[in-house]
Design a protein around this motif. Structure first.
Motif, PDB file in Angstrom:
ATOM      1  N   PHE A  74       0.831  -1.208   0.000  1.00 32.30           N
ATOM      2  CA  PHE A  74       0.000   0.000   0.000  1.00 32.30           C
ATOM      3  C   PHE A  74       0.863   1.255   0.000  1.00 32.30           C
ATOM      4  CE2 PHE A  74      -2.462   3.261   2.275  1.00 32.30           C
ATOM      5  CZ  PHE A  74      -3.583   3.316   1.456  1.00 32.30           C
ATOM      6  N   LYS A  75       1.921   1.272   0.816  1.00 35.44           N
ATOM      7  CA  LYS A  75       2.808   2.424   0.873  1.00 35.44           C
ATOM      8  C   LYS A  75       3.606   2.583  -0.423  1.00 35.44           C
ATOM      9  CE  LYS A  75       3.426   2.924   5.865  1.00 35.44           C
ATOM     10  NZ  LYS A  75       3.051   4.358   5.892  1.00 35.44           N
ATOM     11  N   ILE A  76       4.003   1.479  -1.024  1.00 38.51           N
ATOM     12  CA  ILE A  76       4.720   1.550  -2.300  1.00 38.51           C
ATOM     13  C   ILE A  76       3.829   2.160  -3.377  1.00 38.51           C
ATOM     14  CG2 ILE A  76       5.759   0.159  -4.127  1.00 38.51           C
ATOM     15  CD1 ILE A  76       6.772  -1.743  -1.981  1.00 38.51           C
ATOM     16  N   THR A  77       2.571   1.777  -3.394  1.00 38.09           N
ATOM     17  CA  THR A  77       1.635   2.335  -4.374  1.00 38.09           C
ATOM     18  C   THR A  77       1.467   3.839  -4.181  1.00 38.09           C
ATOM     19  OG1 THR A  77       0.455   0.223  -4.424  1.00 38.09           O
ATOM     20  CG2 THR A  77      -0.689   2.153  -5.307  1.00 38.09           C
ATOM     21  N   LEU A  78       1.342   4.266  -2.921  1.00 35.03           N
ATOM     22  CA  LEU A  78       1.225   5.703  -2.654  1.00 35.03           C
ATOM     23  C   LEU A  78       2.487   6.452  -3.061  1.00 35.03           C
ATOM     24  CD1 LEU A  78      -0.571   5.855   0.817  1.00 35.03           C
ATOM     25  CD2 LEU A  78      -1.473   6.569  -1.392  1.00 35.03           C
TER      26      LEU A  78
END
Length: 456
Positions: free
Chosen positions: A281-285
């Motif tokens: 999720f953080k990588i996508t953001l």
């Protein structure tokens, strides 16, 4: 008839002679026979037209006073990289020609008329800061009154040098100067004055400029310093123009999306630390934020480092740190569930002080309480250490000689392992809490900064 023709031929000579002989010139009174209901016969002004190359004075020692005024009708562009201000001005110049006069009562009631500007002498007023060639149309007209007062309006597209400061972009204010002076005539031959007051120029210009465009006009001030070039002294008028950028476009397109992405990344801390979806999720953001910066790069100034670029860099750095912290926490939890490493004493003391600042906790379980096990010290919504470690209380191990180990030693090792796992879990929660508070501090400070800059 021949005498009248001879008189017209000699008139230019007498006008030039009047220019050269100080104090002996006289005004030229226009014959009203050239006025009728259809207009003015241009031939009656031929003596004046023929001396357009000379400054119109009856005494050469008296300087010509030129009153100037202008209206800033548009701020076309502000180039931060080239340090240029592009604006559109309507320049108005007013001066007296003593060789033109007539009686309106005798001349069909005509008090003024317009003629082509190329037929009369024009003051060579220019803007010192301008770097572009004057592209004013040549076929302009001017108004001549019966008293010899000439009013000339001149449209100008000006690209002027301006020292721009973009640190507070998009809440920046720019202070530029427009200096009007003559190119050839020194103070002995030309002086400059004001046709309108500065507040009148400011009010009219502000009403026009505020109607459209990215910039708005705040104020104008003037000064009248003399310009010395070698031994020559020139009269000039300097206008200090203050303009301000309208930040609404940049707030909507830059600050709001960036704040939303940072806020969503802050909410990701509510995902469990051991969740497998937190890191993706953080990588996508993070990828989305980089795409946002690439798309919005055209709206940012290309020269200098504005405050908003620093803000974007801080947000990007914080999101990278958050991702690295998630990876580190995942690694620690995996290590704690397999073989928890020993915790340094300074870190253990800091952690216990953070958890229980008002009472002392033992760093290891005491032998007297080994049957009870250590007291739990986890935060709400945290899984029990036994769930992270696995089945730590399985069947009793069997020694190498086939005999079961002592019950006390096995319980002590299990209690120590469980306690160590608990400390590492508390450490990961402390890291999450500190980083989450840092996110909240960044969001709060950015909102306060935007409000303060917008209101000032």
């Amino acid at each position: 008839m021949e005498g009248s023709k001879l008189h017209r031929e000699r008139s230019p000579f007498y006008l030039v002679l009047a220019l050269l002989l100080q104090g002996r010139g006289s005004t030229f009174t226009i014959n009203c026979s050239g006025f009728d209901h259809y207009g003015v016969d241009p031939s009656i002004l031929n003596p004046v037209f023929e001396r357009k190359a000379f400054r119109p004075v009856t005494d050469i020692s008296v300087p010509t006073r030129v009153n100037i005024s202008f209206t800033m009708s548009a701020i076309l562009d502000v180039d931060e990289q080239l340090q240029l201000l592009s604006s559109f001005l309507w320049l108005e110049m007013v001066w007296d020609n003593p060789f033109i006069s007539w009686n309106p009562v005798e001349c069909k009631g005509i008090a003024k008329f317009s003629i082509a500007a190329r037929n009369l002498w024009l003051p060579d007023i220019f803007i010192v800061e301008s770097i572009d060639v004057d592209k004013t149309p040549k076929d302009l007209t001017l108004y001549v009154s019966n008293e010899g007062r000439i009013k000339f309006n001149k449209p100008m597209k000006v690209s002027s040098v301006c020292n721009l400061d973009i640190f507070y972009f998009p809440f920046d204010q720019q202070n530029c100067t427009l200096t009007f002076r003559s190119f050839l005539y020194t103070v002995e031959y030309m002086v400059l004055g004001m046709e309108k007051e500065v507040w009148e120029i400011t009010d009219v210009s502000r009403e026009i400029v505020q109607a459209y465009g990215e910039w708005e006009l705040l104020s104008m001030k003037k000064a009248t310093p003399k310009m010395s070039v070698g031994t020559n002294l020139y009269d000039q008028i300097t206008f200090y123009v203050t303009i301000r950028r309208r930040p609404s476009l940049y707030i909507i397109n830059l600050l709001v999306p960036s704040s939303f992405l940072v806020a969503i990344d802050a909410l990701s801390f509510y995902l469990p630390a051991e969740s497998e979806n937190r890191a993706p999720f953080k990588i996508t953001l993070l990828l989305g934020y980089n795409v946002f910066l690439l798309v919005m790069n055209d709206l940012l100034p290309t020269n200098g480092t504005p405050l908003i670029s620093v803000y974007f860099a801080v947000c990007l750095s914080l999101m990278v740190i958050s991702l690295l912290e998630t990876v580190f926490i995942t690694y620690l939890l995996h290590l704690a569930t397999t073989q928890p490493p020993p915790m340094p004493r300074w870190l253990q003391a800091l952690l216990l002080h953070y958890i229980r600042p008002r009472r002392c906790c033992p760093t290891v379980p005491q032998r007297e309480n080994k049957d009870m096990g250590p007291a739990p010290t986890h935060l709400p919504d945290l899984k029990e250490p036994a769930e992270l470690v696995g089945t730590v209380s399985g069947p009793r191990e069997v020694g190498s000689n086939g005999c079961p180990e002592s019950t006390g030693s096995q319980r002590e090792r299990e209690a120590q392992k469980q306690y160590l796992v608990e400390l590492w879990v508390q450490f990961t929660l402390m890291m999450d809490t500190l980083l989450f508070r840092l996110y909240l501090l960044l969001l709060a400070s950015s909102v306060i900064t935007v409000i303060v800059l917008w209101n000032t």
